[in-house]
Design a protein around this motif. Structure first.
Motif, mmCIF file in Angstrom:
data_model
loop_
_atom_site.group_PDB
_atom_site.id
_atom_site.type_symbol
_atom_site.label_atom_id
_atom_site.label_comp_id
_atom_site.label_asym_id
_atom_site.label_seq_id
_atom_site.Cartn_x
_atom_site.Cartn_y
_atom_site.Cartn_z
ATOM 1 N N HIS A 51 9.218 17.255 9.079
ATOM 2 C CA HIS A 51 7.859 16.943 9.569
ATOM 3 C C HIS A 51 7.040 16.276 8.450
ATOM 4 C CE1 HIS A 51 5.190 17.630 13.008
ATOM 5 N NE2 HIS A 51 4.205 17.875 12.165
ATOM 6 N N THR A 52 7.229 16.751 7.232
ATOM 7 C CA THR A 52 6.468 16.194 6.111
ATOM 8 C C THR A 52 6.947 14.787 5.769
ATOM 9 O OG1 THR A 52 6.408 18.450 5.267
ATOM 10 C CG2 THR A 52 5.565 16.729 3.825
ATOM 11 N N ILE A 53 8.269 14.587 5.761
ATOM 12 C CA ILE A 53 8.788 13.241 5.491
ATOM 13 C C ILE A 53 8.235 12.266 6.533
ATOM 14 C CG2 ILE A 53 10.873 11.799 5.508
ATOM 15 C CD1 ILE A 53 12.396 14.148 4.309
ATOM 16 N N GLY A 54 8.277 12.695 7.804
ATOM 17 C CA GLY A 54 7.746 11.854 8.882
ATOM 18 C C GLY A 54 6.278 11.519 8.642
ATOM 19 N N ALA A 55 5.540 12.520 8.188
ATOM 20 C CA ALA A 55 4.107 12.309 7.949
ATOM 21 C C ALA A 55 3.879 11.300 6.835
ATOM 22 C CB ALA A 55 3.443 13.647 7.607
ATOM 23 N N PHE A 56 4.649 11.413 5.769
ATOM 24 C CA PHE A 56 4.498 10.460 4.660
ATOM 25 C C PHE A 56 4.867 9.043 5.114
ATOM 26 C CE2 PHE A 56 4.762 14.091 1.539
ATOM 27 C CZ PHE A 56 3.542 13.847 0.949
ATOM 28 N N LEU A 57 5.938 8.927 5.924
ATOM 29 C CA LEU A 57 6.314 7.608 6.448
ATOM 30 C C LEU A 57 5.173 7.032 7.290
ATOM 31 C CD1 LEU A 57 10.059 8.223 7.413
ATOM 32 C CD2 LEU A 57 9.187 6.733 5.595
ATOM 33 N N LEU A 58 4.537 7.896 8.077
ATOM 34 C CA LEU A 58 3.433 7.419 8.919
ATOM 35 C C LEU A 58 2.244 6.969 8.079
ATOM 36 C CD1 LEU A 58 3.536 9.896 11.928
ATOM 37 C CD2 LEU A 58 3.815 7.423 12.025
ATOM 38 N N VAL A 59 2.019 7.669 6.968
ATOM 39 C CA VAL A 59 0.917 7.249 6.096
ATOM 40 C C VAL A 59 1.190 5.849 5.556
ATOM 41 C CG1 VAL A 59 -0.254 7.665 3.910
ATOM 42 C CG2 VAL A 59 0.213 9.573 5.434
ATOM 43 N N SER A 60 2.426 5.644 5.101
ATOM 44 C CA SER A 60 2.779 4.320 4.581
ATOM 45 C C SER A 60 2.681 3.265 5.667
ATOM 46 C CB SER A 60 4.195 4.334 4.008
ATOM 47 O OG SER A 60 4.184 5.065 2.832
ATOM 48 N N PHE A 61 3.158 3.625 6.852
ATOM 49 C CA PHE A 61 3.048 2.698 7.964
ATOM 50 C C PHE A 61 1.582 2.347 8.195
ATOM 51 C CE2 PHE A 61 1.865 2.187 12.403
ATOM 52 C CZ PHE A 61 2.606 1.065 12.742
ATOM 53 N N PHE A 62 0.747 3.387 8.169
ATOM 54 C CA PHE A 62 -0.676 3.214 8.433
ATOM 55 C C PHE A 62 -1.309 2.250 7.418
ATOM 56 C CE2 PHE A 62 -5.074 4.891 7.773
ATOM 57 C CZ PHE A 62 -5.590 4.509 8.998
ATOM 58 N N VAL A 63 -0.975 2.436 6.151
ATOM 59 C CA VAL A 63 -1.526 1.573 5.092
ATOM 60 C C VAL A 63 -1.096 0.127 5.316
ATOM 61 C CG1 VAL A 63 -1.458 1.065 2.628
ATOM 62 C CG2 VAL A 63 -1.695 3.430 3.400
ATOM 63 N N ALA A 64 0.225 -0.048 5.515
ATOM 64 C CA ALA A 64 0.747 -1.403 5.708
ATOM 65 C C ALA A 64 0.159 -2.017 6.978
ATOM 66 C CB ALA A 64 2.268 -1.358 5.798
ATOM 67 N N HIS A 65 0.066 -1.205 8.019
ATOM 68 C CA HIS A 65 -0.446 -1.656 9.302
ATOM 69 C C HIS A 65 -1.892 -2.165 9.148
ATOM 70 C CE1 HIS A 65 -0.380 -1.681 13.701
ATOM 71 N NE2 HIS A 65 -1.551 -1.070 13.726
ATOM 72 N N LEU A 66 -2.699 -1.384 8.432
ATOM 73 C CA LEU A 66 -4.091 -1.795 8.220
ATOM 74 C C LEU A 66 -4.148 -3.153 7.521
ATOM 75 C CD1 LEU A 66 -6.147 1.342 7.112
ATOM 76 C CD2 LEU A 66 -6.128 0.176 9.316
ATOM 77 N N TYR A 67 -3.281 -3.301 6.533
ATOM 78 C CA TYR A 67 -3.296 -4.555 5.789
ATOM 79 C C TYR A 67 -2.833 -5.716 6.669
ATOM 80 C CZ TYR A 67 -2.080 -8.250 2.583
ATOM 81 O OH TYR A 67 -1.996 -9.459 1.985
ATOM 82 N N LEU A 68 -1.780 -5.468 7.423
ATOM 83 C CA LEU A 68 -1.195 -6.554 8.215
ATOM 84 C C LEU A 68 -2.146 -7.026 9.322
ATOM 85 C CD1 LEU A 68 2.492 -5.355 8.276
ATOM 86 C CD2 LEU A 68 1.600 -7.440 7.211
ATOM 87 N N ILE A 69 -3.135 -6.184 9.658
ATOM 88 C CA ILE A 69 -4.167 -6.635 10.610
ATOM 89 C C ILE A 69 -4.777 -7.946 10.109
ATOM 90 C CG2 ILE A 69 -6.466 -6.144 11.520
ATOM 91 C CD1 ILE A 69 -5.739 -3.210 11.512
ATOM 92 N N THR A 70 -4.917 -8.045 8.791
ATOM 93 C CA THR A 70 -5.632 -9.192 8.217
ATOM 94 C C THR A 70 -4.779 -10.448 8.148
ATOM 95 O OG1 THR A 70 -4.945 -8.722 5.956
ATOM 96 C CG2 THR A 70 -6.918 -7.598 6.755
#
Lengths: 227, 522
Positions: free
Chosen positions: A161-180
């Motif tokens: 569950h924790t590994i999944g959460a960390f992956l989601l955080v990274s996804f979230f960061v990259a996702h926010l950036y890729l919006i631009t």
């Protein structure tokens, strides 16, 4: 300039609710993980559980939508244009080159997104939901007693569950950036809010080519164009 | 389109119903209000003992009172004589040692150590008359002390160093006419003062419980339920429910909170789920020794110092003994967070004559259990440490003779001579003494069960579910959210976050720089 309808109403609703839930689950989840104190442990656990059930309900709707509308095909990963898309992010984007793939309502994900989202939907989210449910139910009250799944403790479940959460955080960061990285810094965001994306004509021409032929030569041509 | 909406609607209803159904609280234990009703009703005896002519006479000996009691309550004395209160030992299975008869009679502790050769003093708390030496054999039912437990007049007292005989000041006739069910005063007279003073041993049983307020004990509060010891420690034929792991080792005959409260007493199932591995006491007794201090360390090696040839005592500012020539030096504690450990209801014991390694602290009793053991739960305990006397040649603990009837009889409290005290004590227990003694660190583990706090005071989630030094920081063998984490997962997670952020900043920075350059060149 072309205005292209990309995201359906449900799709946008689903996206934004999911975004809110994932952020909320992240904050409460990492508090439960012991990284900081924000809501207080007791509240964090309660909120996390409520958000988790809301998310599961949302997922149920989303799955239904994906299958009734055939939208699941959007996520079928393909090697086609992967290289072009990767090269765009590594080189083209700095030269203000046009996007190698064009977003349409029929093909709204670029090849890299297909891979990432397929992984997200087929691997990470299911892992999070399943481990989360085990977390919730590995001890469960019966009529007169509390029973337990015979899994010898939370260690494995918690680690996954924790590994999944960390992956989601990274996804979230990259996702926010890729919006631009749309045509304009805000065009991807606008598209997800309004459903419509504005695309300059020059790119429409180039990308339509890519979509139609999809061959390596065309990819080369796209690069030519970008020069 | 309409069909799709209908399907979505039905799916939505299911999605809401399923978790709701799963989440229904199915607990069916009697609610607290029912328990309160049950225990609020106090029964009053319909018998007035003061009207019985058998009791309205002058008793010369306490045994005559017993005779009067059993002239009506026949057979009751026999029941008492089968009880632990009388026998001071019982047959127990001890893991690794087999079936042994253990109890106060023969087991050592790290307070006043042991009763052998010290009987007249220790047996003041025996439920009988005349337990004066090791060989005393209690076959006479007239020696049963009915009054110690059944006096309701509040005037009965046992004589100091009188082997269980009543104090000469006691009016036996008056006491005999005022008997009834045992109250906290009866039990507390002995059980609150074990180890030679108030709250010395348990930490959760002390004189504050004679008349406790609700914030001291929710059950016994005189301004609340006003429960008596025997409301939980019920008895059948004078066999009391409950025992202490200082002298017993098997998981039987235990008083359990669950007997009344059930195993799912909370409204919240997350809390109910805790009951599988967490004892009620762990959360509901957040601190012990909440009114008066309890002894935490007893250093016998310092005993025997004299001033002008006379024993003396030192007290700290709060009036608590910190040094006594007869006992050594002490450390006390108040408002203490318990230690916590896995406990399955069984214990091992150090038995007289067991050899041990004096280079390490010796556990006089050890509570057994682990996470993997389905019978184990996390319990709060008080750990009492001591430096106590042992035979440096034979590597076993010494039973010293402490009590001294008169100077020169070898009792340490009169003569202050460990050599003689050890010699006489070891002879009394039938073990050789090498003539060489030293002091070694010993530990005892006392489960904390009493002085249950109100639910508002119960331990909060984040007192255990925390990374920094929570209550359960030392309790091993399992993964606890909020406390535990896999260091590799953390490294991976934060590494990945750093890489992603780094990538984003570099990529974005270059983009920004290039677009500015382009704008300028345009």
């Amino acid at each position: 300039m072309t205005r292209e309808y990309i995201y359906h109403r449900f799709e946008r609703f689903w996206h934004w609710v999911q975004a809110a839930l994932i952020i909320f689950l992240g904050v409460t989840g990492f508090e439960i993980h012991g990284l900081f104190t924000f809501f207080g442990y007791e509240q964090a656990v309660q909120y996390h559980e409520i958000a988790a059930w809301s998310f599961i309900i949302l997922i149920a709707f989303a799955i239904f939508w994906h299958f009734t509308k055939g939208e699941w095909r959007q996520y079928l990963p393909t090697w086609k244009n992967v290289r072009a898309q990767a090269e765009y992010y590594v080189f083209g984007i700095f030269r203000n080159a046009p996007h190698p793939t064009k977003k349409t309502v029929l093909s709204k994900l670029n090849p890299l997104q297909k891979f990432v989202y397929a992984g997200l939907k087929a691997l990470i989210i299911p892992t999070m939901v399943i481990t989360g449910l085990v977390y919730m139910f590995y001890r469960y009250p019966q009529r007169y007693e509390v029973l337990s799944l015979n899994i010898g403790g939370l260690q494995t479940v918690a680690v996954l569950h924790t590994i999944g959460a960390f992956l989601l955080v990274s996804f979230f960061v990259a996702h926010l950036y890729l919006i631009t990285t749309g045509h304009k810094v805000t065009s991807n965001l606008k598209a997800m809010i309004t459903g419509y994306e504005e695309i300059p004509d020059s790119e429409v021409m180039a990308a339509v080519e890519t979509v139609r032929t999809g061959s390596k030569e065309t990819v080369g041509e796209t690069k030519e164009v970008s020069r | 389109m309409r069909r799709i909406f209908l399907a979505l609607f039905i799916l939505g209803i299911f999605a809401v119903m399923v978790p709701t159904a799963l989440h229904k609280n199915s607990s069916e234990t009697p609610p607290l209000t029912m328990l309160k009703e049950q225990y609020a009703a106090k029964t009053k005896s319909s018998v007035d003992h003061s009207l019985f002519p058998e009791l309205k006479k002058n008793f010369n000996r306490p045994q005559d009172v017993t005779a009067a009691c059993i002239s009506c309550h026949n057979g009751r004395a026999q029941e008492v004589m089968h009880s632990t209160h009388w026998q001071w030992e019982r047959t127990e299975y001890i893991a690794g040692k087999g079936i042994r008869s253990i109890g106060k009679r023969n087991i050592l502790n790290n307070f006043c150590i042991g009763i052998t050769s010290n009987e007249p003093s220790c047996t003041r708390c025996h439920a009988g008359y005349g337990y004066s030496d090791t060989k005393a054999y209690f076959s006479d039912s007239l020696d049963v002390d009915c009054l110690a437990c059944h006096d309701n007049s509040g005037t009965y007292a046992k004589m100091n160093e009188g082997a269980g005989m009543p104090d000469t000041s006691v009016n036996l006739s008056y006491v005999a006419q005022h008997v009834g069910k045992p109250t906290r005063a009866n039990c507390g007279t002995c059980h609150f003062f074990g180890g030679g003073g108030n709250n010395v041993k348990h930490g959760d049983l002390e004189e504050a419980l004679f008349d406790p307020a609700r914030d001291v004990d929710v059950h016994m509060a005189t301004d609340g339920m006003n429960m008596q010891c025997v409301d939980c420690h019920t008895a059948q034929k004078h066999q009391m429910l409950g025992k202490m792991y200082s002298v017993s080792s098997m998981s039987r005959n235990r008083v359990q909170c669950e007997t009344c409260h059930g195993s799912m007493p909370h409204k919240d199932d997350v809390l109910n789920n805790h009951t599988l591995k967490i004892a009620c006491q762990t959360c509901h007794i957040p601190e012990y020794a909440r009114v008066n201090p309890t002894k935490l360390f007893w250093d016998w090696s310092k005993a025997g110092k004299l001033k002008n040839g006379k024993p003396f005592e030192l007290k700290d500012s709060s009036g608590t003994d910190v040094y006594m020539s007869i006992k050594g030096s002490f450390k006390w504690g108040k408002n203490l967070k318990p230690d916590y450990l896995w406990f399955n209801g069984t214990a091992t014991h150090y038995l007289l004559g067991d050899k041990f390694d004096p280079s390490k602290p010796l556990d006089v009793n050890r509570l057994l259990g682990s996470y993997d053991d389905p019978d184990s739960k996390i319990y709060p305990v008080k750990i009492h440490r001591a430096e106590q006397i042992y035979d440096t040649r034979y590597d076993y603990l010494i039973q010293p003779k402490l009590y001294s009837a008169k100077k020169g009889d070898g009792g340490f409290w009169g003569d202050f001579n460990w050599e003689r005290s050890a010699e006489i004590g070891m002879k009394a227990v039938g073990l050789p003494y090498s003539g060489h003694y030293g002091f070694t660190e010993t530990r005892m583990y006392w489960p904390i069960n009493h002085m249950v706090a109100s639910k508002e005071q119960a331990v909060k989630c984040n007192e255990c579910h925390t990374r920094n030094d929570g209550r359960l920081a030392e309790v091993a063998g399992f993964y606890m959210p909020g406390r535990d984490y896999n260091p590799w997962v953390e490294r991976f997670g934060f590494g990945l976050m750093a890489l992603t952020l780094g990538g984003v900043f570099i990529h974005g920075g270059v983009r920004l720089a290039l677009s500015r350059k382009r704008k300028r060149s345009v």
